[in-house]
Design an enzyme around this catalytic site. Structure first.
Site, PDB file in Angstrom:
ATOM      1  N   ASP A 237       0.865  -1.182   0.000  1.00 59.18           N
ATOM      2  CA  ASP A 237       0.000   0.000   0.000  1.00 59.18           C
ATOM      3  C   ASP A 237       0.900   1.230   0.000  1.00 59.18           C
ATOM      4  O   ASP A 237       1.661   1.459   0.941  1.00 59.18           O
ATOM      5  CB  ASP A 237      -0.909  -0.008   1.237  1.00 59.18           C
ATOM      6  CG  ASP A 237      -2.075   0.959   1.100  1.00 59.18           C
ATOM      7  OD1 ASP A 237      -2.115   1.708   0.108  1.00 59.18           O
ATOM      8  OD2 ASP A 237      -2.936   0.966   1.998  1.00 59.18           O
TER       9      ASP A 237
ATOM     10  N   ASP B 210      -2.636   2.244  -6.174  1.00 57.64           N
ATOM     11  CA  ASP B 210      -1.594   2.273  -5.149  1.00 57.64           C
ATOM     12  C   ASP B 210      -1.617   1.088  -4.206  1.00 57.64           C
ATOM     13  O   ASP B 210      -0.987   1.129  -3.143  1.00 57.64           O
ATOM     14  CB  ASP B 210      -1.714   3.562  -4.332  1.00 57.64           C
ATOM     15  CG  ASP B 210      -3.048   3.662  -3.600  1.00 57.64           C
ATOM     16  OD1 ASP B 210      -4.011   3.012  -4.040  1.00 57.64           O
ATOM     17  OD2 ASP B 210      -3.127   4.409  -2.606  1.00 57.64           O
ATOM     18  N   GLU B 211      -2.281   0.020  -4.580  1.00 52.98           N
ATOM     19  CA  GLU B 211      -2.470  -1.098  -3.645  1.00 52.98           C
ATOM     20  C   GLU B 211      -2.545  -2.401  -4.417  1.00 52.98           C
ATOM     21  O   GLU B 211      -3.193  -2.479  -5.459  1.00 52.98           O
ATOM     22  CB  GLU B 211      -3.748  -0.858  -2.849  1.00 52.98           C
ATOM     23  CG  GLU B 211      -4.027  -1.826  -1.745  1.00 52.98           C
ATOM     24  CD  GLU B 211      -5.327  -1.497  -1.021  1.00 52.98           C
ATOM     25  OE1 GLU B 211      -5.651  -2.206  -0.059  1.00 52.98           O
ATOM     26  OE2 GLU B 211      -6.031  -0.543  -1.430  1.00 52.98           O
TER      27      GLU B 211
END
Length: 477
Positions: A11, A105-106
């Protein structure tokens, strides 16, 4: 369940804001807030410096301005975010072909499926854990080297625990949860820590005296099924005791993005229903933007007092992630639904997904300003317009954070605009803080530009201060 913690959850830390700080040296170490800048805008991401003032994602932008008035408030630059995301996802795919992105983003990664899988299979437990930790640390270092951004990584034997570990690691950390420690780690946590437990489910559990994950586990499957229904109750109980055998699914492509809420008391007031639909639409757009996508079809879901469920949808002319468009469409669909007897659940979704298009940001800004001008002029005495011999050129719009290039001063970004002027700070991701200059908004030497890479050695950087295509084509926000 695995004996080795070979699943990682990555993350990125305050991703959108961190990209802005990496791209703009003058903002490093300072509070940065990214989101909708209109009167009804919401915070998409706040830097950790801004979070110290109480600013968080999904907060109304007006409230964020009151809490942190000295922050830099920027519109989103999704091309820049996609570029950084592509580099990070590329590093993950070097570790394993099984990478499951959840958003820009993960992502989850299954390290057993990668080149280190055979070594992990033959290694003793302690040796395997040390190798997994080394791989995770190397990954974090590679991300910093390639992007200048930091990431938090969780390492565990399941997707559930890997995500819990990455939350514990924030910001810029690494946490490993050994298989067998799931219940000890989960037990003290509030029930909202488990995925799938939202505000409505939390209230149901709270009324039953269940506030922590340990209390869920002690309640047992039968009680949770009675409270939450069979499918949800079984799933929540399994998670409460740390059981999660979901595989990492490579490149899972969502067909839609949606959010929904169940209400403790059925809603029978039309205005209340429309307000709830509007709030859901805003949440849906935030999730859509977080995935770097746009969509063409807006879907409304309504479950009535008798548990009958209906859906209504409207397909737009083109894909969008514009808050105003999605909210207006969802409200229009809701206004056509019979709510006699009450509504117990509402949901808003966007389907027919496409890659995000930056033009939506500029279209939204133009609409907001046009609406403000129309509101300011409402009620004024209508006068016969004077004849115009020559049509005036359209007024150029500049958004805070937008990439620009000046013919003389080179690349920079918009700090703000108003009263016919635009203020630009001229700096690059690899320079020091730059100088600020002000121009007329219609200065022909100033043009919109594409985002610069965060590292000068990346492909596409020319002469140390620009990227291919800078200044060409439509402006990117």
């Amino acid at each position: 369940m695995r004996s080795l913690p070979s699943i990682i959850h990555l993350d990125m830390d305050a991703f959108f804001a961190a990209v802005e700080q990496a791209a703009k040296p003058s903002l490093r170490g300072k509070p940065v807030i990214v989101g909708g800048l209109g009167g009804r805008g919401v915070v998409s991401t706040a830097s950790y410096e801004a979070r110290k003032f109480g600013v968080h994602s999904a907060m109304p932008m007006a409230q964020a301005r009151r809490l942190c008035p000295n922050a830099a408030f920027l519109a989103g630059r999704f091309e820049a975010y996609r570029r950084a995301s592509g580099l990070v996802m590329g590093l993950l795919r070097e570790l394993s072909p099984l990478v499951q992105p959840l958003s820009l983003d993960e992502a989850f990664v299954d390290l057993e499926a990668g080149p280190y899988g055979p070594v992990l299979a033959e290694a003793e437990h302690g040796t395997g854990e040390r190798l997994l930790l080394a791989l995770a640390e190397d990954l974090r270092a590679d991300i910093v080297e390639r992007t200048g951004l930091t990431a938090s990584v969780g390492v565990a034997g399941s997707k559930l625990m890997a995500k819990i570990a990455s939350e514990q690691a924030k910001p810029d950390g690494l946490v490993l949860i050994e298989p067998g420690q799931e219940r000890a780690v989960l037990g003290p946590m509030p029930v909202r820590a488990l995925p799938g437990i939202g505000p409505a489910t939390e209230q149901v559990l709270r009324r039953a005296g269940l506030n922590t994950v340990a209390e869920l586990a002690e309640a047992g499957e039968a009680e949770l099924v009675q409270l939450l229904g069979k499918a949800h109750g079984v799933g929540v109980h399994a998670m409460s005791i740390g059981l999660d055998d979901r595989p990492v699914v490579a490149d899972q492509d969502a067909k839609s993005v949606s959010v929904e809420d169940t209400f403790e008391v059925d809603l029978a007031d039309r205005d209340r229903v429309l307000r709830e639909v509007e709030a859901l639409a805003l949440r849906c757009v935030r999730r859509l933007r977080g995935a770097g996508r746009s969509g063409r079809t807006v879907v409304l879901k309504v479950r009535r007092f008798d548990f009958s469920t209906l859906t209504r949808s409207e397909t737009l002319r083109g894909p969008t992630d514009d808050e105003a468009v999605v909210v207006e469409t969802a409200r229009r669909l809701a206004s056509q639904v019979d709510i006699t007897g009450g509504v117990r659940l509402l949901g808003v979704g966007v389907a027919q997904l496409a890659d995000y298009t930056q033009e939506d940001l500029f279209a939204q800004a133009v609409r907001e300003e046009a609406a403000a001008e129309a509101e300011a002029g409402a009620g004024a005495t209508e006068e016969e317009p004077e004849p115009v011999e020559e049509q005036a050129a359209p007024v150029r719009r500049w958004l805070p954070g937008q990439d620009v290039r000046h013919a003389e001063h080179g690349p920079g970004w918009v700090q703000g605009s108003g009263v016919g002027r635009v203020t630009v700070r001229f700096e690059t991701p690899w320079s020091g803080p730059g100088r600020v200059r002000t121009f007329r908004i219609d200065d022909p030497a100033l043009e919109p530009a594409r985002p610069l890479p965060l590292r000068p050695e990346w492909p596409g950087v020319e002469d140390g201060d620009g990227a291919e295509g800078v200044g060409d084509g439509p402006g990117e926000g």
